[in-house]
Enzyme design. Sequence first.
Site, PDB file in Angstrom:
ATOM      1  N   LEU A 160       0.860  -1.180   0.000  1.00  0.00           N
ATOM      2  CA  LEU A 160       0.000   0.000   0.000  1.00  0.00           C
ATOM      3  C   LEU A 160       0.898   1.233   0.000  1.00  0.00           C
ATOM      4  O   LEU A 160       0.826   2.079  -0.895  1.00  0.00           O
ATOM      5  CB  LEU A 160      -0.920  -0.028   1.233  1.00  0.00           C
ATOM      6  CG  LEU A 160      -1.812   1.194   1.462  1.00  0.00           C
ATOM      7  CD1 LEU A 160      -2.797   1.376   0.310  1.00  0.00           C
ATOM      8  CD2 LEU A 160      -2.598   1.053   2.776  1.00  0.00           C
ATOM      9  N   GLU A 203       3.691   4.049  -0.303  1.00  0.00           N
ATOM     10  CA  GLU A 203       4.592   4.492  -1.370  1.00  0.00           C
ATOM     11  C   GLU A 203       5.499   5.566  -0.790  1.00  0.00           C
ATOM     12  O   GLU A 203       5.185   6.131   0.268  1.00  0.00           O
ATOM     13  CB  GLU A 203       3.757   5.065  -2.528  1.00  0.00           C
ATOM     14  CG  GLU A 203       2.852   4.022  -3.135  1.00  0.00           C
ATOM     15  CD  GLU A 203       1.932   4.589  -4.210  1.00  0.00           C
ATOM     16  OE1 GLU A 203       1.979   5.813  -4.461  1.00  0.00           O
ATOM     17  OE2 GLU A 203       1.174   3.788  -4.772  1.00  0.00           O
ATOM     18  N   GLY A 261      -5.070  -6.311  11.211  1.00  0.00           N
ATOM     19  CA  GLY A 261      -3.620  -6.321  11.374  1.00  0.00           C
ATOM     20  C   GLY A 261      -3.167  -5.567  12.619  1.00  0.00           C
ATOM     21  O   GLY A 261      -2.181  -5.938  13.255  1.00  0.00           O
ATOM     22  N   ARG A 262      -3.908  -4.536  12.970  1.00  0.00           N
ATOM     23  CA  ARG A 262      -3.515  -3.702  14.107  1.00  0.00           C
ATOM     24  C   ARG A 262      -3.532  -4.458  15.427  1.00  0.00           C
ATOM     25  O   ARG A 262      -2.709  -4.202  16.302  1.00  0.00           O
ATOM     26  CB  ARG A 262      -4.420  -2.463  14.186  1.00  0.00           C
ATOM     27  CG  ARG A 262      -3.917  -1.390  13.262  1.00  0.00           C
ATOM     28  CD  ARG A 262      -4.921  -0.295  13.009  1.00  0.00           C
ATOM     29  NE  ARG A 262      -4.416   0.481  11.875  1.00  0.00           N
ATOM     30  CZ  ARG A 262      -5.124   1.321  11.149  1.00  0.00           C
ATOM     31  NH1 ARG A 262      -6.395   1.510  11.438  1.00  0.00           N
ATOM     32  NH2 ARG A 262      -4.577   1.956  10.148  1.00  0.00           N
ATOM     33  N   ARG A 295      21.276  -7.961  40.273  1.00  0.00           N
ATOM     34  CA  ARG A 295      22.257  -6.878  40.311  1.00  0.00           C
ATOM     35  C   ARG A 295      22.339  -6.293  41.729  1.00  0.00           C
ATOM     36  O   ARG A 295      21.325  -5.870  42.293  1.00  0.00           O
ATOM     37  CB  ARG A 295      21.847  -5.789  39.321  1.00  0.00           C
ATOM     38  CG  ARG A 295      22.613  -4.507  39.440  1.00  0.00           C
ATOM     39  CD  ARG A 295      24.030  -4.660  38.935  1.00  0.00           C
ATOM     40  NE  ARG A 295      24.745  -3.389  39.024  1.00  0.00           N
ATOM     41  CZ  ARG A 295      26.023  -3.238  38.680  1.00  0.00           C
ATOM     42  NH1 ARG A 295      26.712  -4.275  38.220  1.00  0.00           N
ATOM     43  NH2 ARG A 295      26.601  -2.069  38.789  1.00  0.00           N
ATOM     44  N   GLN A 323      16.850   1.408  31.366  1.00  0.00           N
ATOM     45  CA  GLN A 323      17.201   2.227  32.529  1.00  0.00           C
ATOM     46  C   GLN A 323      17.541   1.345  33.734  1.00  0.00           C
ATOM     47  O   GLN A 323      18.515   1.599  34.444  1.00  0.00           O
ATOM     48  CB  GLN A 323      16.029   3.168  32.859  1.00  0.00           C
ATOM     49  CG  GLN A 323      16.404   4.337  33.760  1.00  0.00           C
ATOM     50  CD  GLN A 323      17.372   5.301  33.075  1.00  0.00           C
ATOM     51  OE1 GLN A 323      17.513   5.311  31.853  1.00  0.00           O
ATOM     52  NE2 GLN A 323      18.070   6.101  33.870  1.00  0.00           N
ATOM     53  N   GLU A 362       1.690   0.015  10.134  1.00  0.00           N
ATOM     54  CA  GLU A 362       0.259  -0.352  10.171  1.00  0.00           C
ATOM     55  C   GLU A 362      -0.563   0.763  10.828  1.00  0.00           C
ATOM     56  O   GLU A 362      -1.460   0.513  11.633  1.00  0.00           O
ATOM     57  CB  GLU A 362       0.054  -1.721  10.833  1.00  0.00           C
ATOM     58  CG  GLU A 362       0.714  -2.815  10.011  1.00  0.00           C
ATOM     59  CD  GLU A 362      -0.015  -4.149   9.988  1.00  0.00           C
ATOM     60  OE1 GLU A 362      -1.207  -4.206  10.316  1.00  0.00           O
ATOM     61  OE2 GLU A 362       0.630  -5.132   9.607  1.00  0.00           O
TER      62      GLU A 362
END
Lengths: 388, 262
Positions: free
Chosen positions: A125, A127, A242-243, A268, A337, A364
């Site tokens: 779709l 361009e 699709g979303r 950590r 972070q 999309e």
Amino acid sequence: MDFSFSQDERMIRDMVRDFADGVLRPQVQEWERRGEFPLELIPRLAEAGLLGMSIPEAYEGSNLRTPSYCLAIEELARVSASAAVTVSVTNSVCGYPISRFGTASQKDKYLKRLARGQILGGFCLTEPGAGSDAAGIVTGYRRAAGKFILNGLKSWVTNAKIGSLFIVMATRDRRERGAGISAFLVESSFPGFSFGRLEDKLGLRSSATGEVRLDDCEVPVENLLGEEGKGLAIALHCLTVGRVGIASQAIGIAREAFEVARKYARERMAFGRPIASFQGIQFQLADMATEIDAARWLTLRAASMRDRGIIDFSKESSMAKLFASEMANRVTYRAIQIHGAYGYSKEYPVERYFRDARVTTIYEGSSEIQRLVIARQLLAETRSNAAD
Amino acid sequence: MELVVCIKQVPDTETRIKIAADGKSIDITGINWVVSPYDENALEEALRIRETKGEGGVAVMTLGPERAASALRSCLALGADRAVHLQDPALEGSDSLGTARALAAAIRRSRFDLVLVGQQGVGTDNSQVGPMLAELLDIPHVNVVTKLEIANGKIRAHRQIEGAVEVVECPLPAVVTAQKGLNEPRYASLKGIMAAKKKPLERLGLQDLGLDAADVGAAGARNRWTRLELPPARQAGKILDGEPEESTAELVRLLRDEAKVI
């Protein structure tokens, strides 16, 4: 209201999770480093049924319900966002539109091959001069001697070079805007079809994205998808579906970023204690997990609306895509972070999640377009006709 | 060739086990249940045998509560043809022998050529059900098998033994218990999951099996769990500083005097 997964949903989620951890995880770093789509993965994806999720069982697909489809994409994205988008595109904007709008002979010709992974699909779709303004495409078509002749340049095509079947939107007259656009099933072997350059991208390094060139490309008349002039409607309909897939991809990326950040925070040590014992870290983890959950249920709501036959769920689908993609950017930012300088290093995977998340607010339909879709519908509906 | 695979649903091997309030069972809240990994090898072998022979069927069986049905469904999704769920209040609390009795009764209901089970159920790790099944069915068994060949009504099974591989032959029908390495279990597929919904899952109770409540379940159990304890928490390791000569001497002293291993 019961916010729990059905047995099917759990089985599908667990199966894709095992697949992603067993097949993708051992190699994903190397694929991303190489920056090429691993072609050897296609038969494995097909065997698992991941390329036929929106194809009917009669054509060797598994025709999943939408929430299951979302969980599958999320599990893939947790390990490889690149594999997730390759799968999402093949299903939502190639397999699905052919299943939904294709003629019997188009289905016979393409669906089994897509489900088997013999061909990969794509969608053209965008361009260089038309992205958010989808009705403004200039790729044109005309009829000549029993054929359609297409001319133009398509960009940002997922599965470029590795795909061999593309749904191409072209206009008969750009002054007609949306009403002039039709959808065509274009094989990469058709005369006049060629691939242009591949993009060198920030993230999703091992998914193939590139240009498709149409130079007097000859498309047989029987390869018109749906009715002439209905191309944009087909495209927008598929993007609505699709979303939720892209929202799920963003959720998968965020989940993995959260997991590695939580693990790191527990291990950590600083000031003689694990950093997870500090509220400053705890609050970040709490916010990350809350946002991930919110995005997931927003997405599953949109997905379940589709299966309940609610024809227009574009507002909810856009809400899911908008929130999940923005959320993934915040969560992956925080994951880095929490890792401190190690998060900035390629020694740890978390920098990749940050890069992979970035595009989810762009493709999309950018976040801005999602807001337009949402606002348009909000302003059109009254309290009595709003869904739910 | 008719194949039967007996499986057990067990807590995911990554579960952090907690002991329940009664002190003799595990706390099952929040546990993710899976098919015992050795049973996955047993199922994979059965599926491969069926695929190689191009005929016959694979029946998968389990004894367990309602939730165990999901383990059977995942076996159907992997390719088993039918499932049998042995479920009855009277079967609850079965020990290895009670479990083997119930499974043997279910297996005898149809023709079978080979029974495959995992060499142990992960978690309880008794390794008893396979051999007991063979005794109850009065057929030979080979356990802890790493390679299996079938020809002319016989099996040739490879077993890893101390420093060598033992090759055992026996006639069919037989019971084989699967060891890791027998094969690499396949992944399920979405099509498999969809197809599984259409496959038969039969539920059998005590009456269907023709068993006496006194021989199975908690009533028939020959052994009981009296107490469960978590292993002692591992002590923090010791790091010896200093020059190699000194630290080596110190290590030897500690191994002799403290750990008493040399």
